[in-house]
Design a protein around this motif. Structure first.
Motif, PDB file in Angstrom:
ATOM      1  N   MET A 109      -0.648  13.279  35.341  1.00 36.95           N
ATOM      2  CA  MET A 109       0.388  13.252  34.226  1.00 36.95           C
ATOM      3  C   MET A 109       1.645  13.101  34.794  1.00 36.95           C
ATOM      4  SD  MET A 109      -1.572  15.912  31.718  1.00 36.95           S
ATOM      5  CE  MET A 109      -0.361  15.840  30.390  1.00 36.95           C
ATOM      6  N   VAL A 110       2.028  13.618  35.733  1.00 37.71           N
ATOM      7  CA  VAL A 110       3.258  13.701  36.463  1.00 37.71           C
ATOM      8  C   VAL A 110       3.613  12.132  36.954  1.00 37.71           C
ATOM      9  CG1 VAL A 110       4.775  14.212  38.258  1.00 37.71           C
ATOM     10  CG2 VAL A 110       3.667  16.128  37.112  1.00 37.71           C
ATOM     11  N   ILE A 111       2.403  11.678  37.784  1.00 38.35           N
ATOM     12  CA  ILE A 111       2.708  10.253  38.043  1.00 38.35           C
ATOM     13  C   ILE A 111       2.878   9.218  36.840  1.00 38.35           C
ATOM     14  CG2 ILE A 111       1.543   8.269  39.164  1.00 38.35           C
ATOM     15  CD1 ILE A 111       0.229  10.470  41.188  1.00 38.35           C
ATOM     16  N   GLU A 112       1.883   9.253  36.107  1.00 35.55           N
ATOM     17  CA  GLU A 112       2.012   8.544  35.050  1.00 35.55           C
ATOM     18  C   GLU A 112       3.099   8.431  34.186  1.00 35.55           C
ATOM     19  OE1 GLU A 112      -0.080   5.672  32.189  1.00 35.55           O
ATOM     20  OE2 GLU A 112      -0.435   6.844  34.093  1.00 35.55           O
ATOM     21  N   HIS A 113       4.102   9.681  34.261  1.00 37.17           N
ATOM     22  CA  HIS A 113       5.312  10.086  33.300  1.00 37.17           C
ATOM     23  C   HIS A 113       6.474   9.427  34.135  1.00 37.17           C
ATOM     24  CE1 HIS A 113       6.784  12.438  29.956  1.00 37.17           C
ATOM     25  NE2 HIS A 113       7.717  12.694  30.545  1.00 37.17           N
ATOM     26  N   CYS A 114       6.142   9.542  35.421  1.00 39.57           N
ATOM     27  CA  CYS A 114       7.222   8.780  36.388  1.00 39.57           C
ATOM     28  C   CYS A 114       7.293   7.251  36.358  1.00 39.57           C
ATOM     29  CB  CYS A 114       7.044   9.095  37.860  1.00 39.57           C
ATOM     30  SG  CYS A 114       7.331  10.904  38.049  1.00 39.57           S
ATOM     31  N   ILE A 115       6.083   6.632  36.070  1.00 33.68           N
ATOM     32  CA  ILE A 115       5.833   5.351  36.177  1.00 33.68           C
ATOM     33  C   ILE A 115       6.395   4.895  34.733  1.00 33.68           C
ATOM     34  CG2 ILE A 115       4.033   3.415  35.725  1.00 33.68           C
ATOM     35  CD1 ILE A 115       2.357   4.840  37.836  1.00 33.68           C
ATOM     36  N   LYS A 116       6.132   5.601  33.818  1.00 32.33           N
ATOM     37  CA  LYS A 116       6.595   5.133  32.409  1.00 32.33           C
ATOM     38  C   LYS A 116       8.244   5.355  32.297  1.00 32.33           C
ATOM     39  CE  LYS A 116       2.821   6.644  29.362  1.00 32.33           C
ATOM     40  NZ  LYS A 116       2.258   7.548  28.531  1.00 32.33           N
ATOM     41  N   ASP A 186      -6.873   6.329  45.479  1.00 36.00           N
ATOM     42  CA  ASP A 186      -7.043   5.903  43.911  1.00 36.00           C
ATOM     43  C   ASP A 186      -5.690   5.954  43.460  1.00 36.00           C
ATOM     44  OD1 ASP A 186      -8.463   5.016  41.787  1.00 36.00           O
ATOM     45  OD2 ASP A 186      -8.721   7.048  41.087  1.00 36.00           O
ATOM     46  N   ARG A 187      -4.894   7.376  43.307  1.00 33.86           N
ATOM     47  CA  ARG A 187      -3.790   7.330  42.600  1.00 33.86           C
ATOM     48  C   ARG A 187      -2.786   6.609  43.292  1.00 33.86           C
ATOM     49  NH1 ARG A 187      -4.825  14.044  43.337  1.00 33.86           N
ATOM     50  NH2 ARG A 187      -5.138  14.489  41.062  1.00 33.86           N
ATOM     51  N   ALA A 188      -2.667   6.161  44.591  1.00 31.45           N
ATOM     52  CA  ALA A 188      -1.751   5.324  45.364  1.00 31.45           C
ATOM     53  C   ALA A 188      -2.097   3.964  44.641  1.00 31.45           C
ATOM     54  CB  ALA A 188      -1.656   5.563  46.689  1.00 31.45           C
ATOM     55  N   THR A 197       5.450   0.683  45.203  1.00 34.97           N
ATOM     56  CA  THR A 197       5.150   0.782  46.756  1.00 34.97           C
ATOM     57  C   THR A 197       4.625   2.377  46.866  1.00 34.97           C
ATOM     58  OG1 THR A 197       6.591  -0.713  47.342  1.00 34.97           O
ATOM     59  CG2 THR A 197       5.680   0.743  49.217  1.00 34.97           C
ATOM     60  N   ALA A 198       3.424   2.417  47.175  1.00 36.11           N
ATOM     61  CA  ALA A 198       3.159   3.940  47.305  1.00 36.11           C
ATOM     62  C   ALA A 198       2.544   4.054  48.659  1.00 36.11           C
ATOM     63  CB  ALA A 198       1.670   4.118  46.488  1.00 36.11           C
ATOM     64  N   GLN A 199       2.468   5.608  49.038  1.00 30.61           N
ATOM     65  CA  GLN A 199       1.928   6.023  50.501  1.00 30.61           C
ATOM     66  C   GLN A 199       1.422   7.412  50.333  1.00 30.61           C
ATOM     67  OE1 GLN A 199       4.665   5.913  53.803  1.00 30.61           O
ATOM     68  NE2 GLN A 199       6.264   6.788  52.459  1.00 30.61           N
ATOM     69  N   ILE A 200       0.604   7.825  51.371  1.00 26.16           N
ATOM     70  CA  ILE A 200       0.061   9.150  51.407  1.00 26.16           C
ATOM     71  C   ILE A 200       0.351   9.478  52.848  1.00 26.16           C
ATOM     72  CG2 ILE A 200      -2.039  10.584  51.009  1.00 26.16           C
ATOM     73  CD1 ILE A 200      -3.401   8.428  49.605  1.00 26.16           C
ATOM     74  N   THR A 201       1.096  10.733  52.883  1.00 24.72           N
ATOM     75  CA  THR A 201       1.437  11.434  54.163  1.00 24.72           C
ATOM     76  C   THR A 201       0.814  12.847  53.914  1.00 24.72           C
ATOM     77  OG1 THR A 201       3.597  12.186  53.262  1.00 24.72           O
ATOM     78  CG2 THR A 201       3.442   9.822  54.212  1.00 24.72           C
ATOM     79  N   SER A 202       0.748  13.587  55.044  1.00 16.78           N
ATOM     80  CA  SER A 202       0.464  14.966  55.072  1.00 16.78           C
ATOM     81  C   SER A 202       1.600  15.889  55.406  1.00 16.78           C
ATOM     82  CB  SER A 202      -0.707  15.159  55.975  1.00 16.78           C
ATOM     83  OG  SER A 202      -1.930  14.257  55.676  1.00 16.78           O
ATOM     84  N   MET A 203       1.706  17.003  54.769  1.00 18.68           N
ATOM     85  CA  MET A 203       2.509  18.092  55.149  1.00 18.68           C
ATOM     86  C   MET A 203       2.141  18.778  56.592  1.00 18.68           C
ATOM     87  SD  MET A 203       3.380  20.171  51.743  1.00 18.68           S
ATOM     88  CE  MET A 203       1.791  20.919  51.462  1.00 18.68           C
ATOM     89  N   GLU A 204       3.423  19.094  57.538  1.00 25.49           N
ATOM     90  CA  GLU A 204       3.087  19.402  58.518  1.00 25.49           C
ATOM     91  C   GLU A 204       3.812  20.933  58.552  1.00 25.49           C
ATOM     92  OE1 GLU A 204       4.592  16.578  61.393  1.00 25.49           O
ATOM     93  OE2 GLU A 204       2.993  15.232  60.834  1.00 25.49           O
ATOM     94  N   PRO A 205       3.336  21.890  59.360  1.00 25.69           N
ATOM     95  CA  PRO A 205       1.986  21.777  60.118  1.00 25.69           C
ATOM     96  C   PRO A 205       0.793  21.769  59.017  1.00 25.69           C
ATOM     97  CG  PRO A 205       2.819  24.057  60.358  1.00 25.69           C
ATOM     98  CD  PRO A 205       3.828  23.078  59.628  1.00 25.69           C
ATOM     99  N   GLU A 206      -0.382  21.575  59.294  1.00 22.39           N
ATOM    100  CA  GLU A 206      -1.413  21.107  58.418  1.00 22.39           C
ATOM    101  C   GLU A 206      -1.909  22.526  57.886  1.00 22.39           C
ATOM    102  OE1 GLU A 206      -6.049  19.439  57.991  1.00 22.39           O
ATOM    103  OE2 GLU A 206      -5.035  19.222  59.938  1.00 22.39           O
ATOM    104  N   SER A 207      -1.610  23.730  58.725  1.00 24.86           N
ATOM    105  CA  SER A 207      -1.859  25.169  58.149  1.00 24.86           C
ATOM    106  C   SER A 207      -0.966  25.511  56.945  1.00 24.86           C
ATOM    107  CB  SER A 207      -1.691  26.036  59.488  1.00 24.86           C
ATOM    108  OG  SER A 207      -0.365  25.929  60.149  1.00 24.86           O
TER     109      SER A 207
END
Length: 221
Positions: A109-116, A186-188, A197-207
């Motif tokens: 819903m947040v992503i959808e709101h931002c796109i709109k 799927d979201r991206a 333009t979308a990308q997926i990254t990871s927070m560090e450290p993974e822990s």
């Protein structure tokens, strides 16, 4: 708050990751919305870090917003606004939407709101097992995933994506992480279908969190 030292450290690491991404996207005079803001951990740090930007905290729990307001007063922040509302009722203009661990479909819903709104988004999803069709969103989100997965199959993928807790066997966590990546892909891809333009990254450290994916979307010029 009343966090343990270990949890406080993980929260700090989570915030550092999100703030770094948002800082790179933000421009002076911009408006940043912290959706599902809770006590304002993300929004308050953003307001302090980016004094030239306006930050809006949106949260439906009054107690959380009262606590956030007290924190802002203690820091003498004058660039923070508070709105008690469900996120989909907010209709004002903004440049960047942020959500840290918005539960299940709330992230979508947040992503959808931002796109709109034509705004960039920086979200760290959570509670994949709570994802389900709603009036606001249907799943899978992207055309590519819809071509190969049914709704029921996508829900199975979401349930497996929640199998990332540290106490689980490593091989099970790996499968959970892979499923988590697919749900966020799927979201991206869905955002890209809207010119992002979308990308997926990871927070560090993974822990810092078993739910450590960050999905970033920026509208194309």
């Amino acid at each position: 708050g009343k966090m343990s030292s270990d949890r406080a450290l993980r929260k700090q690491q989570q915030l550092n990751n999100l703030i770094s991404v948002v800082t790179n996207l933000a421009k002076p005079g911009g408006i940043i919305v912290d959706f599902c803001s809770g006590g304002g951990h993300v929004g308050i740090v953003l307001a302090y870090t980016l004094p030239s930007c306006q930050v809006i905290l949106i949260e439906n729990k009054e107690e959380s917003l009262v606590r956030a307001k007290q924190r802002c007063d203690e820091l003498y922040l004058d660039n923070v606004w508070f709105i008690q509302s469900n996120l989909d009722y907010f209709t004002g203009p903004f440049n960047i939407g942020v959500a840290l661990h918005a539960c299940g479909v709330a992230t979508d819903m947040v992503i959808e709101h931002c796109i709109k709104a034509g705004a960039a988004f920086v979200v760290c999803p959570c509670c994949y097992g709570f994802i389900q069709n709603t009036v606001k969103c249907s799943f899978p989100r992207s055309k590519q995933f819809n071509e190969v997965l049914s709704y029921k199959e996508h829900m199975v993928l979401c349930r497996f994506a929640d199998q990332t807790a540290a106490q689980l066997p490593p091989e099970r966590r790996l499968i959970g992480k892979q499923c988590m990546g697919l749900v966020d892909l799927d979201r991206a891809w869905a955002a890209e279908e809207h010119g992002y333009t979308a990308q997926i990254t990871s927070m560090e450290p993974e822990s810092c969190s078993p739910k450590n994916n960050i999905v970033v979307g920026v509208p194309s010029d």
